[in-house]
Design an enzyme around this catalytic site. Structure first.
Site, PDB file in Angstrom:
ATOM      1  N   LEU A   1       0.965  -1.007   0.134  1.00 53.28           N
ATOM      2  CA  LEU A   1       0.103  -0.564   0.057  1.00 53.28           C
ATOM      3  C   LEU A   1       0.758   1.621   0.212  1.00 53.28           C
ATOM      4  O   LEU A   1       1.762   1.357   1.425  1.00 53.28           O
ATOM      5  CB  LEU A   1      -1.249   0.059   0.965  1.00 53.28           C
ATOM      6  CG  LEU A   1      -1.958   1.178   1.564  1.00 53.28           C
ATOM      7  CD1 LEU A   1      -2.610   1.909   0.396  1.00 53.28           C
ATOM      8  CD2 LEU A   1      -2.194   1.149   2.886  1.00 53.28           C
TER       9      LEU A   1
ATOM     10  N   ILE B   1       4.371  -0.892   3.017  1.00 52.05           N
ATOM     11  CA  ILE B   1       4.212   0.564   2.600  1.00 52.05           C
ATOM     12  C   ILE B   1       5.183   0.783   1.770  1.00 52.05           C
ATOM     13  O   ILE B   1       6.324   1.137   1.795  1.00 52.05           O
ATOM     14  CB  ILE B   1       4.304   1.194   4.346  1.00 52.05           C
ATOM     15  CG1 ILE B   1       3.187   0.278   5.332  1.00 52.05           C
ATOM     16  CG2 ILE B   1       3.904   2.321   3.346  1.00 52.05           C
ATOM     17  CD1 ILE B   1       1.855   0.440   5.081  1.00 52.05           C
ATOM     18  N   LYS B   2       4.865   1.386   0.684  1.00 51.91           N
ATOM     19  CA  LYS B   2       5.362   1.078  -0.800  1.00 51.91           C
ATOM     20  C   LYS B   2       5.670   3.590   0.111  1.00 51.91           C
ATOM     21  O   LYS B   2       4.709   3.811   0.166  1.00 51.91           O
ATOM     22  CB  LYS B   2       4.269   1.720  -1.503  1.00 51.91           C
ATOM     23  CG  LYS B   2       4.379   0.316  -2.714  1.00 51.91           C
ATOM     24  CD  LYS B   2       3.985   0.199  -3.437  1.00 51.91           C
ATOM     25  CE  LYS B   2       4.127  -0.455  -4.594  1.00 51.91           C
ATOM     26  NZ  LYS B   2       3.718  -0.169  -6.683  1.00 51.91           N
ATOM     27  N   ILE B   3       7.041   2.817  -0.379  1.00 52.28           N
ATOM     28  CA  ILE B   3       7.907   4.901  -0.094  1.00 52.28           C
ATOM     29  C   ILE B   3       8.532   4.724  -1.209  1.00 52.28           C
ATOM     30  O   ILE B   3       9.097   3.654  -1.733  1.00 52.28           O
ATOM     31  CB  ILE B   3       8.444   4.730   0.844  1.00 52.28           C
ATOM     32  CG1 ILE B   3       7.772   4.299   2.552  1.00 52.28           C
ATOM     33  CG2 ILE B   3       9.599   6.284   0.642  1.00 52.28           C
ATOM     34  CD1 ILE B   3       8.574   4.358   3.519  1.00 52.28           C
TER      35      ILE B   3
END
Length: 275
Positions: free
Chosen positions: A111, A142-144
Site C-alpha cells: 500500500l 508500505i510503499k515509499i
C-alpha cells in the site's frame, strides 16, 4: 496445474507479484485462484490502480457515501477504501506468507503513501506509521518512493519494524542508496536490542520507463542497435549490486541475527515500444 508455466517460475527462486487490486478480484475468489493455480505470491497497488478500480465500478459507491457523510476529506476517504481492500488481500495472501520457511519472501500486499508526500520526509514517515497501524497485518508492505526525501523515511521505517516496498527506482546509484538505507535501518534496530528477523523489504526497479527515456537518445546518436536493451542491462547491473552488498561482511553480521535481504522487484516489465 503442474504444467502451469507461471507457477513453475517459483522453482527458479523467482516470484510473480500481481500489480493490481480491486474488490471484485478479492470477493469473486479470482485472487485466490491466481494464487492457487498460477502461483501468484504477492500483490502490489498504487493510487493509479485504486483510481481505476474505484472509477470503473460501483462496488465502492456505498462506502464513499458513508465516509463522505462522516465528514472525511478526499484523502481520508481514499485511504479508508484502500486500507479496507489491502486488509482483505493480506488475509487472502496470509497462507503464502505463513508457508514460507523464512519471513521476508512472499505473501505480501503493498500500500503506497500519498505521492504528494514524495519530497517530504517527515510527512512520509508519519503516513507510513498511520497506514502500517491501520492495516495491522504482518504481511503488508508500505510503499515509499525512492526519492531523496524517501531514502531517510525508508531507513526510519525499517528501523521501526515497518515492512517497506521502495518504489519508483530508475537509477543504479539510487538503488544502491536504497540498499544502504535498508541495511542502516536494520543496524539501528539491532543496536536497540529489537528483533530484525521479521522485517522485510523489496526494492522495485522500474524497467520499461528507462527505455522510453533512453531509446530516442540512442536513435538520435546513431546507436539504434542498442534500442530496447538499456533497461535489461540496468537490471543485470542492479542484480550485481544486490549480490555484492548482500554478501558483504557488514550484511553477514545482520544475517546471523536473522535479517533477510531486501529483494529486487522488477516493475514496469511490459514493453512500451510496439516494435
Amino acid at each position: 496445474m503442474d504444467n502451469n508455466k507461471v507457477k513453475q517460475i517459483h522453482d527458479y527462486g523467482q516470484s510473480i507479484w500481481l500489480d493490481f487490486i480491486d474488490r471484485k478480484i478479492i470477493f469473486s475468489g479470482e485472487l485466490k485462484k491466481l494464487i492457487d493455480e498460477d502461483g501468484v505470491r504477492g500483490v502490489t497497488s498504487n493510487p493509479a490502480i485504486f483510481e481505476k478500480a474505484i472509477s470503473s465500478s460501483s462496488d465502492y459507491d456505498q462506502d464513499i457515501a458513508r465516509l463522505t457523510n462522516e465528514g472525511l476529506s478526499t484523502d481520508e476517504v481514499f485511504f479508508g477504501l484502500a486500507v479496507s481492500d489491502i486488509k482483505l488481500a493480506c488475509d487472502v495472501l496470509a497462507p503464502v506468507y505463513n508457508q514460507e520457511d523464512v519471513v521476508g519472501a512472499d505473501g505480501y500486499v503493498s500500500l503506497e503513501v500519498s505521492p504528494f508526500l514524495a519530497r517530504d520526509t517527515q510527512a512520509t514517515i508519519k503516513q507510513a506509521h498511520e497506514l502500517w497501524e491501520q492495516v495491522d497485518k504482518e504481511n503488508v508492505m508500505i510503499k515509499i518512493p525512492g526519492t531523496q526525501a524517501g531514502i531517510i523515511a525508508i531507513e526510519t521505517a525499517i528501523s521501526e519494524g515497518i515492512n517497506v516496498n521502495v518504489t519508483l527506482l530508475f537509477s543504479l546509484i539510487r538503488y544502491e542508496a536504497v540498499v544502504e538505507a535498508y541495511i542502516s535501518g536494520l543496524e539501528k534496530r539491532e543496536k536497540q536490542g529489537l528483533p530484525i528477523n521479521h522485517v522485510s523489504s523489496v526494492a522495485s526497479f522500474f524497467l520499461s520507463r528507462i527505455d522510453i527515456l533512453v531509446d530516442p537518445f540512442l536513435d538520435k546518436n546513431g546507436l539504434g542497435d542498442l534500442r530496447g536493451q538499456v533497461a535489461i542491462a540496468s537490471a543485470k547491473t542492479a542484480y550485481q549490486i544486490y549480490k555484492r552488498l548482500f554478501s558483504s561482511e557488514r550484511w553477514k553480521k545482520l544475517s546471523e541475527k536473522g535479517a533477510v535481504p531486501q529483494r529486487l522487484l522488477w516493475a514496469s516489465t511490459s514493453s512500451k515500444d510496439p516494435a
